[in-house]
Scaffold this active site. Structure first.
Site, PDB file in Angstrom:
ATOM      1  N   HIS A   3      63.005  41.216  81.919  1.00 23.40           N
ATOM      2  CA  HIS A   3      62.651  40.778  83.274  1.00 23.40           C
ATOM      3  C   HIS A   3      62.278  39.298  83.276  1.00 23.40           C
ATOM      4  O   HIS A   3      62.775  38.513  84.103  1.00 23.40           O
ATOM      5  CB  HIS A   3      61.480  41.622  83.785  1.00 23.40           C
ATOM      6  CG  HIS A   3      61.007  41.290  85.170  1.00 23.40           C
ATOM      7  ND1 HIS A   3      61.193  42.122  86.242  1.00 23.40           N
ATOM      8  CD2 HIS A   3      60.338  40.213  85.653  1.00 23.40           C
ATOM      9  CE1 HIS A   3      60.667  41.578  87.330  1.00 23.40           C
ATOM     10  NE2 HIS A   3      60.137  40.413  86.992  1.00 23.40           N
ATOM     11  N   GLU A   4      61.413  38.904  82.340  1.00 25.04           N
ATOM     12  CA  GLU A   4      60.947  37.514  82.326  1.00 25.04           C
ATOM     13  C   GLU A   4      62.059  36.549  81.914  1.00 25.04           C
ATOM     14  O   GLU A   4      62.176  35.454  82.476  1.00 25.04           O
ATOM     15  CB  GLU A   4      59.735  37.372  81.394  1.00 25.04           C
ATOM     16  CG  GLU A   4      58.579  38.310  81.691  1.00 25.04           C
ATOM     17  CD  GLU A   4      58.177  38.340  83.155  1.00 25.04           C
ATOM     18  OE1 GLU A   4      58.216  37.285  83.815  1.00 25.04           O
ATOM     19  OE2 GLU A   4      57.823  39.424  83.657  1.00 25.04           O
TER      20      GLU A   4
END
Length: 953
Positions: A373-374
């Site tokens: 996600h990051e």
């Protein structure tokens, strides 16, 4: 960013501007701070009466007259308490170079909870700076206001210099401190200075133009004690020992950042250790954490997977990672799951650190998906950024969707791309079915205050955003979707966009793809999904072949007072199968349509929304429902596993909405005696969990528990067999999850042998605390079961293990399990621990209260506790916190009586003046859910009791 952050009022001090000169070093602190604090308490706001004409500083948005070019920032965090003030503090100086876009005699720049001690303005490149007429801090709008004696000239550049002092508080926002202990004899307290700027807390670290479109280049320098290491977005250029104000410190400077937004700025001073990727790699990857965690190898898994995930996104976006390094750091105190700061991603320890001896496969999946996600944000969000927070859904929904793709590339045997249905799609639908939901994209003018911005960090933004983008990718096809993303990123790199820019590039990709036909433009299709809240239920009548759609509401009697630009109609992409065979996809574009191929005869059956690729629910005529239920009972594997879960989830939610009979929903669980797959079981368990919430204090509870005991016993015995009497762990990822379900449900419903199994394992651990033989996958459910069956001895042992845990994921499992006790005074003691950060970290307090509220014994205790301590929780734990909304939802989800509704209404009235901050929408949703629960229980209790009584025999 992962959900959850805190905004504190700890340093509610208003600054005063006291100088106009420039000094070479940061001001000595011990005397200045106390003097400034004393002066500042006397000056709050120079405006005693509101102006009839709204002054610019009374707006929450910056005017368009100035734009930043670059910052040169030096910060010095003190990691010991200041003797004069009793506080942890930092000092700083900042140069911001800005360009005047429109002639003006006013400078507005964000500044919050800082004491400014020096201020000057300089003209650059021959420009003459006006003199300062007066300046002050406008507290409500968080502005430093500088009125000038003459105008700044359009097209010219100026430099604003400030010196300031701030508190390095433990409020988890801005520039803050995190604490941990190291060693055992005696344990030594260590302090970390770290950051969380998103969404609007960079202004707590230094004066800045704190809006996402105000991109600039940041030159960072950190002063820090010898023996500590400093990190920032850029690679460290040099570290030298210097003497400042008589103190010997290290000065570390960093590479300038790319052009970027203030909310992505990060810097950390700590005594952490690290591991790194081999030399010669294109991108330097480092994993930072407490030295003990690094020594124990807890960062190894993150290091192993970060490189491959980064490479996946480079290929997916057709764009190289734009920085030379990627630092990832695990913090003991961090409110969100993680934060995508460019080049220095910050994480909760549970989202980055993995220890095979004590971390579960669920912990590993969480780490892989959060890292993914990051890293997805490094391009989508960081390289190209939303213009304003009203388009936050695009950032977070996109990263949530592609995080499953990145994790799947790193762990291809897990099939995590299927699990998005359980973790994002179904979760989003449960919120979006409320009349108090909200559209994904808001109007820019409706999102201005910090609390309004914080409120957007919710399930709709993350999970519905992921679901509708997944739907878009599905009907465009993933290669077309990725191609559109690539041109979008290349076109807008280092700048800001609105969602229409993405639609345009996806349309270009679709138009250049032979054979791809859409019923309307991407813009026309998708605006219906993002500009109006909710989603449709599509009803198929297989007797006639007709289809219709309507806005799905959990309570059909609720009043929808939010206008819709599309009258709550959607352009619905439908994939479907008939008798197990894929059919030609169909687009439902109107309220009602006729599609004869969906007409059936005899034993034909139809199943729509295969793989749950669309964000909608499906209802059928009674004949097709009967055929599907018969198929589940006789040959359930003829229906794909995702759609077996879908049938259960749709039926239960349609029943809650009074669209189908509740007994039809209950019939979808009869096949579970033969089901061994995780997704259907997990979906049924979640939906039956609602029944337990509604009825675990009534006479329905006994027959309901007996029924579930009957259904889960074969699953329990299945796992007992395939694990050789619980001596090994299944190989398949989702089987490992379902083994946990089998034990958890079996123990909670009294399956023979289950409680003896878990309490026996727990007793063995109590006898040899240094040798925990319970498999990490099973620990949370075993701990919970044993603590529920036990008393003070078991609880106190678990509490001691919680306090001694050196691995965050292990501490989290114990934190959850401690809420499982059935002893009221133990739960009350645990609630009171939530007010003591030495016992329960601030980042964990709301989770702990929600866990206790989930226990039928703890429900009323938690509710009374929150009401009694509301002011303290709201003010000291942060009304702007994301988990604050989760707190409201968690403590009220069991409410289903008139008495509880009145208590809730009274609670709202008593706190109306103060407000609920980012939990405002959650309060509205709690009211709506409570009323819907009351109605549902009254209408269904009798039939449900009869059904469970008959079918548990």
């Amino acid at each position: 960013m992962g959900k959850g952050f805190f905004i504190s009022k700890t340093l509610g001090i208003v600054g005063v501007i006291v100088g106009t000169g420039v000094v070479a070093t940061i001001i000595a602190l011990s005397v200045v701070y106390s003097q400034e604090k004393a002066k500042n308490l006397e000056v709050v706001n120079p405006h005693t009466t509101p102006s009839t004409a709204k002054d610019p500083w009374e707006n929450y948005r910056l005017p368009d007259s100035l734009s930043p070019v670059s910052y040169n920032i030096t910060l010095w965090p003190r990691l010991v308490v200041n003797a004069s003030t009793g506080l942890y503090i930092f000092t700083g100086q900042s140069d911001v170079v800005f360009r005047c876009e429109k002639e003006t005699d006013l400078i507005l720049i964000h500044c919050n909870k800082l004491n400014l001690t020096l201020l000057s303005l300089t003209g650059l490149d021959g420009a003459t700076a006006p003199t300062i007429k007066k300046s002050w801090l406008e507290v409500p709008t968080q502005f430093l206001v500088i009125q000038l004696n003459s105008n700044l000239m359009a097209g010219r550049q100026y430099e604003l210099y400030t010196e300031f002092i701030g508190e390095l508080a433990d409020d988890l926002g801005g520039f803050y401190r995190s604490e941990y202990t190291e060693g055992t004899s005696p344990p030594v307290k260590k302090v970390v200075a770290t950051t969380q700027m998103q969404p609007v807390d960079a202004r707590k670290a230094f004066p800045c133009f704190d809006e996402p479109a105000m991109k600039a280049v940041f030159h960072m320098t950190l002063l820090h004690a010898h023996g500590t290491v400093a990190l920032a977005n850029g690679m460290n250029l040099a570290s030298v020992n210097v003497t400042v104000n008589g103190q010997d410190v290290t000065r570390t400077s960093f590479e300038p950042t790319p052009l970027m937004s203030t909310y992505l700025l990060a810097f950390v001073v700590s005594e952490f250790g690290f591991i790194q990727s081999p030399e010669g790699e294109k991108v330097l990857i480092r994993i930072w954490a407490r030295k003990q965690a690094i020594a124990e190898g807890q960062g190894n898994y993150a290091l192993e997977k970060t490189g491959p995930i980064l490479e996946f996104f480079e290929k997916y976006y057709s764009s190289s990672y734009p920085l030379t390094k990627s630092d990832q750091i695990a913090l003991p105190d961090f409110s969100a799951g993680a934060m995508e700061n460019w080049g220095l991603i910050t994480y909760r320890e549970t989202a980055l650190l993995f220890n095979p001896a004590s971390s579960s496969n669920g912990d590993k999946e969480w780490i892989a998906t959060v890292i993914s996600h990051e890293l997805a944000h490094m391009w989508f969000g960081n390289l190209v950024t939303m213009k304003w927070w009203n388009d936050l859904w695009l950032n977070e929904g996109f990263a949530s969707y592609v995080s499953y793709l990145g994790a799947d590339s790193a762990e291809p045997t897990w099939n995590v791309t299927d699990l998005i249905v359980l973790k994002e799609v179904h979760g989003a639908m449960s919120v979006d079915a409320l009349a108090s939901s909200h559209p994904l994209s808001a109007k820019e003018e409706d999102i201005v205050r910090p609390a309004q911005i914080s409120e957007l960090f919710d399930t709709i933004t993350y999970s519905k955003g992921a679901a509708v983008l997944r739907m878009l990718s599905d009907f465009l096809t993933e290669p077309v979707f990725a191609r559109g993303l690539s041109t979008y990123l290349n076109t807008f790199q280092y700048s800001n966009t609105v969602y229409q820019d993405l639609w345009k590039h996806l349309q270009m990709a679709a138009d250049s793809t032979p054979g791809l036909e859409l019923p309307a433009s991407v813009d026309d299709i998708m605006n219906r999904w993002i500009l109006q809240m909710g989603f449709p239920v599509v009803t198929i009548d297989t007797a006639t072949g007709s289809i219709n759609q309507r806005h799905f509401l959990l309570d059909p009697d609720s009043v929808v007072d939010r206008p819709s630009p599309f009258n709550y109609e959607w352009i619905v992409p439908m994939k479907w199968i008939k008798n197990g065979n894929d059919q030609t996809p169909y687009w439902l574009q109107t309220e009602t349509a006729t599609h004869l191929p969906m007409k059936t005869s005899g034993s034909d059956w139809v199943l729509a929304n295969t793989k749950v690729s669309g964000f909608f629910r499906v209802n059928y005529d009674s004949g097709n429902w009967d055929r599907l239920l018969t198929l589940l009972s006789t040959d359930h594997e003829a229906i794909p596993v995702i759609n077996r879960a879908q049938i259960v989830d749709d039926a239960f939610n349609l029943a809650r909405a009074r669209t189908v009979n509740t007994t039809l929903a209950l019939r979808t669980t009869l096949f579970l005696q033969r089901e061994r797959e995780y997704m259907p079981w997990q979906t049924a368990n979640k939906n039956l969990g609602y029944f337990f919430l509604m009825f675990d204090r009534s006479d329905v509870y006994g027959p309901m528990q007996a029924y579930l005991n009957k259904q889960v016993t074969p699953l329990f015995n299945h796992f007992k067999t395939i694990t050789a009497d619980w001596t090994k762990i299944p190989e398949k990822h989702t089987d490992q999850y379902n083994q946990v379900n089998a034990i958890s449900i079996a123990c909670s419903t009294g399956v023979a042998g289950c409680e003896e199994l878990t309490t026996g394992w727990f007793k063995d651990w109590m006898n040899t605390p240094e040798n925990n033989m319970i498999h990490p996958n099973l620990r949370q459910t075993v701990y919970c079961s044993a603590i529920a069956a036990g008393g003070m001895e078991e609880w106190d042992f678990a509490w001691r293990m919680y306090k001694e845990a050196s691995i965050a994921s292990e501490a989290d499992k114990l934190m959850y399990a401690l809420a499982c006790t059935r002893v009221p005074w133990l739960l009350n003691r645990y609630l009171n621990y939530c007010l003591d950060p030495e016992k329960i970290r601030k980042q964990d307090a709301t989770f702990t209260i929600v866990y206790i509220a989930g226990n039928v014994v703890g429900q009323s205790l938690a509710w009374d506790f929150v009401r009694t301590n509301w002011d303290h929780l709201f003010n000291d734990y942060g009304g702007g916190s994301l988990s604050f909304a989760r707190l409201i939802e968690g403590i009220t989800r069991r409410f289903s009586s008139e008495f509880e509704l009145k208590q809730l209404q009274q609670f709202i009235e008593e706190n109306a003046e103060q407000g609920f901050g980012s939990a405002t929408l959650a309060v509205d949703q709690a009211l709506e859910r409570t009323k819907a629960n009351m109605k549902w229980v009254a209408e269904n209790k009798k039939d449900i009791l009869t059904w469970f009584t008959v079918n548990s025999a």
